[in-house]
Design an enzyme around this catalytic site. Structure first.
Site, PDB file in Angstrom:
ATOM      1  CB  SER A 666      -1.052  -0.036   1.154  1.00 15.13           C
ATOM      2  OG  SER A 666      -2.053   0.768   1.001  1.00 15.13           O
ATOM      3  CG  ASP A 739      -6.857  -2.700  -4.160  1.00 14.23           C
ATOM      4  OD1 ASP A 739      -7.530  -2.258  -3.078  1.00 14.23           O
ATOM      5  OD2 ASP A 739      -5.451  -2.431  -4.160  1.00 14.23           O
ATOM      6  CG  HIS A 773      -5.559  -2.515  -0.171  1.00 14.30           C
ATOM      7  ND1 HIS A 773      -5.045  -1.864  -0.986  1.00 14.30           N
ATOM      8  CD2 HIS A 773      -4.890  -2.126   1.166  1.00 14.30           C
ATOM      9  CE1 HIS A 773      -3.778  -1.252  -0.611  1.00 14.30           C
ATOM     10  NE2 HIS A 773      -3.954  -1.275   0.545  1.00 14.30           N
TER      11      HIS A 773
END
Length: 812
Positions: A666, A739, A773
């Protein structure tokens, strides 16, 4: 799976190449064993420490399970067949342990192939309720602790689409949301729609975060309406009663005296710009039968929220029950029209309205910053939290009901770990609500800090805090050489605590501590699930970057490693940048070297088994300079952090500065791409699920509140995509193709890959099927670890050198 693992392990570097591309691969056995180790159960203990509920946890689901039907609307991801969110973490079994005798009991009556949500105790702690999620419906089960027997209680299937699906009303009564129509009645998509999807804005500002899975068409609206609509139902002694009419419930909660319900229900029109939590809604009070007593507020869509942290809509918010009174509602109202920069002495006011809710609301107090919530104690005293996210500040005030005044108890920078006292200990009052626990005749509070950061590392503590002065007195602190925190205060007067203890060698286990007697009793004996890490060493190392900011990181070294004999190792630096308003806060020591090493799929610790030195949680602070914001010299500070880490490991003699990789997930992936674009410090990088073009998040990101239009050059400079032509260090890009995180759309990795490829860089892009994610699918995770291992082996451990040195084994 075991047979597949054995076959591929015996085959060594065997690759299975399908005609249409690479098939799933497996990492070295030592890595796979760590990933697939069975996790220890999660535990929950009743208030009197008589019974412990142990919940067995599922291992990672298969990719086939991950790929089941999924509906993505209004910011939700739902299973269209059972009215429940997908991608949940389930328990697959329950046991009850009698703590006095130490005897464990299996819970009978559980469904086969159990997938259970979190368990909730009833008020007297004699029963436990949980949701059982199956392929086609969700059911509500109750476990009788005395008999250790589970029984399904609901007749209608549970609707688990929005918010909490059930709540205990009393020891024998549960409120739950029931499905109104079966999933087979869901609206069918027509080949020819009613018309095009049209959105418009008539001159009103509506800045918004880049949410994913939003409503996009009229058909999406129909689906959301169908799945969100539920019938609130009361179950009592086997009898079910409907409460009011069906509605789209965002939340529902009972008053402390159990006579009223507060409901927040979604209204039309549904938004195409924000998620379900931001749709127009009504906050309504009803009696227990569902009859409306008072409509507290009609709230608009959150689309109109002003841009910028600490700004809010000019409407009431934070509706809640006072826990210390029978039936009193509280809420906050901005006094600055929702604009924090407006020069006013107070920015929020908090009001209350008591049953029968027919009078005029009473102002309780005003806050100088944004109101964040209250923790109620008794009719005289409560704690109030206010703060400013933009300045990373929070304040705890003491509310004195008699005067209506707030007295500051303490201020705290949200990044100041050393001075954080923790959280107040709560207990149940006569209404069964959690309220402040007072000591010393009401003059002190009990505070628990399960982290306890200090210059020596984290040392959790339990302390008293004087309400008048804020003075803190530590009653107990974690002994040196281990990590132990208070999981629950069982009896404050008797000094009975439930603690969780671990060390580098000992897996986490639970103990009953008697502070007055100085004794303890072990309640669990969970074994080490990671024998493959036996002998691996961990230490908290300290070092300093170029501008004298102190940094730390967790250094893992292989079992049996001797730097004099074995020499410097290849290195993996894994990190996640964080913003700080002061260098002093950034320099604080976080974490403990005495914590037991647990290994999730996301961890870099796997590679200590492959002969690497691993620097995990390497501090990457981004500190505000005088008159500037933290991100104003983001790139320069990243370089300082990275150089300091590499220099430290090289100076220690354990890290080879010519063989260092950097990685992150991330925002850590964003960091990685920036470091490769602007330095030549590393041999390779691993960037997972990152955002690389900040113009795709134009209304702010992380703790940056400036918009693209306010600072376009800044957005361009911070984006590694801008400098893709300079990324020549080998970069492994990984992204879940589904995601769901705002801002990290998969297109980020796709476009960065194409840009680097277009300029002749060395880059590989792996798109993981069905992954969000955070990754979950077992085959995907094993393959992810294979990809990362092969990349590190090829470009870091044995890199090709200009002088024609050792050539890495070809793995791709």
């Amino acid at each position: 799976m075991k047979k597949i693992l054995l076959t591929l392990f015996l085959g060594g570097s065997l690759l299975a190449q399908a005609q249409d591309g690479l098939t799933y691969q497996l990492p070295p056995k030592a890595i796979a064993d760590l990933l697939l180790a069975k996790p220890t159960p999660s535990v929950s203990v009743d208030d009197k420490a008589q019974w412990m509920l142990l919940a067995e946890r599922n291992s990672y689901p298969s990719v086939e399970e991950l790929g089941q039907p999924e509906l993505r609307i209004a910011g939700l991801r739902l299973n269209p067949n059972n009215f429940s969110p997908t991608r949940q973490t389930y328990s697959n079994g329950f046991r009850l342990k009698h703590l006095a005798s130490g005897k464990e009991h299996a819970v009978s009556g559980l469904p086969a192939d159990l997938s259970a949500g979190p368990a909730q105790w009833n008020p007297s702690q004699t029963k436990v309720a949980f949701l059982s999620i199956s392929a086609n419906r969700v059911d509500l089960y109750v476990v009788d602790v005395a008999t250790q027997k589970a029984v399904k209680i609901n007749k209608q299937a549970v609707n688990n689409t929005l918010g909490s699906a059930f709540a205990w009303a009393d020891d024998n009564t549960i409120l739950y949301k029931a499905v109104v129509q079966p999933a087979t009645a869901a609206p069918k998509k027509k080949i020819t729609p009613r018309g095009p999807a049209v959105q418009q804005n008539l001159g009103k500002a509506a800045p918004s975060a880049t949410f994913q899975d939003l409503i996009k068409t009229p058909y999406d609206e129909e689906l959301f309406d169908f799945y969100a609509t539920a019938q609130l139902t009361q179950w009592k002694g086997g009898v079910e009663t409907k409460v009011g009419a069906p509605a789209r419930y965002l939340s529902f909660s009972l008053s402390p005296d159990k006579n009223y319900l507060m409901m927040r229900t979604i209204r039309k029109p549904f938004s195409y710009l924000v998620t379900a939590g931001g749709f127009p809604s009504a906050v309504t009070l009803t009696d227990r039968a569902g009859k409306t007593v008072k409509v507290l507020a009609e709230l608009p869509s959150s689309e109109g929220t002003p841009s910028g942290y600490d700004n809010t809509q000019n409407v009431p918010r934070a509706f809640d029950w006072r826990d210390d009174e029978p039936a009193t509602i509280t809420w906050a109202q901005p006094l600055d029209s929702g604009l924090i920069r407006k020069a006013v002495p107070h920015h929020d006011a908090v009001y209350a309205l008591a049953a029968p809710f027919s009078g005029t609301p009473k102002e309780l107090f005003k806050t100088e910053m944004r109101y964040r919530g209250a923790t109620w104690g008794n009719s005289s005293v409560a704690l109030v939290e206010e703060g400013l996210r933009s300045k990373q500040l929070s304040r705890i005030d003491v509310y004195h009901a008699g005067s209506g005044a707030l007295a500051k108890l303490y201020d705290l920078s949200q990044t100041d770990a050393y001075n954080n006292p923790g959280s107040p200990v709560l207990h149940r009052n006569t209404w069964g609500r959690n309220v402040l626990l007072f000591t010393a005749n009401g003059t002190k509070l009990l505070y628990n800090n399960p982290v306890g950061s200090s210059p020596q590392g984290d040392r959790p503590f339990l302390a008293t805090l004087e309400l008048q002065t804020g003075k803190r007195e530590v009653l107990w602190r974690c002994p040196e050489g281990q990590y132990e925190y208070v999981a629950d205060v069982i009896d404050a007067e008797k000094g009975l605590l439930l603690t969780r203890r671990e060390s580098q060698q000992q897996a986490p286990n639970y103990y009953l501590r008697d502070l007055k007697a100085g004794s303890e009793k072990a309640l669990t004996a969970f074994a080490n699930p990671y024998p493959g890490l036996q002998g691996v060493t961990k230490q908290k190392i300290k070092y300093q970057r170029a501008d004298s900011v102190d940094l730390t990181g967790d250094l893992y070294l292989p079992a049996g490693y001797n730097k004099e004999k074995d020499g410097p190792l290849p290195v993996i630096v894994w990190a996640y940048p964080r913003e700080y308003q002061s260098a002093a806060d950034a320099a604080q020591v976080r974490g403990s070297q005495y914590r037991f090493t647990t290994v999730s799929w996301a961890s870099p610790v796997f590679w200590v088994t492959q002969g690497y030195a691993v620097l995990d949680n390497a501090e990457m602070p981004i500190v505000a300079r005088t008159g500037a914001r933290p991100n104003d010299n983001f790139r320069q500070q990243l370089v300082w952090n990275a150089e300091a880490a590499i220099n430290k490991l090289a100076d220690m003699g354990v890290g080879d500065r010519a063989r260092v990789a950097v990685g992150g997930h991330s925002y850590g992936a964003f960091m990685t791409a920036n470091l490769l674009a602007h330095t030549k410090l590393f041999k390779a990088g691993i960037a997972r699920s990152g955002a690389y073009n900040r113009t795709l998040t134009p209304f702010g990101f992380q703790n940056e509140e400036r918009t693209y239009w306010q600072a376009p050059e800044f957005y361009t400079e911070m984006s590694p995509f801008t400098y893709a032509d300079a990324i020549k260090t080998p970069l492994l890009l990984i992204h879940g193709d589904s995601d769901d995180n705002p801002g990290t759309f998969p297109i980020n990795s796709e476009r960065l890959y194409n840009a680097i490829k277009g300029h002749g860089g060395t880059v590989r892009y792996v798109s993981l099927p069905y992954e969000a994610h955070s990754y979950r699918g077992r085959e995907n995770l094993l393959h992810l670890l294979w990809e990362q291992n092969a990349w590190l082996e090829k470009y870091v451990k044995s890199p090709l050198t200009p002088e024609g040195g050792t050539k890495a084994k070809e793995t791709f």
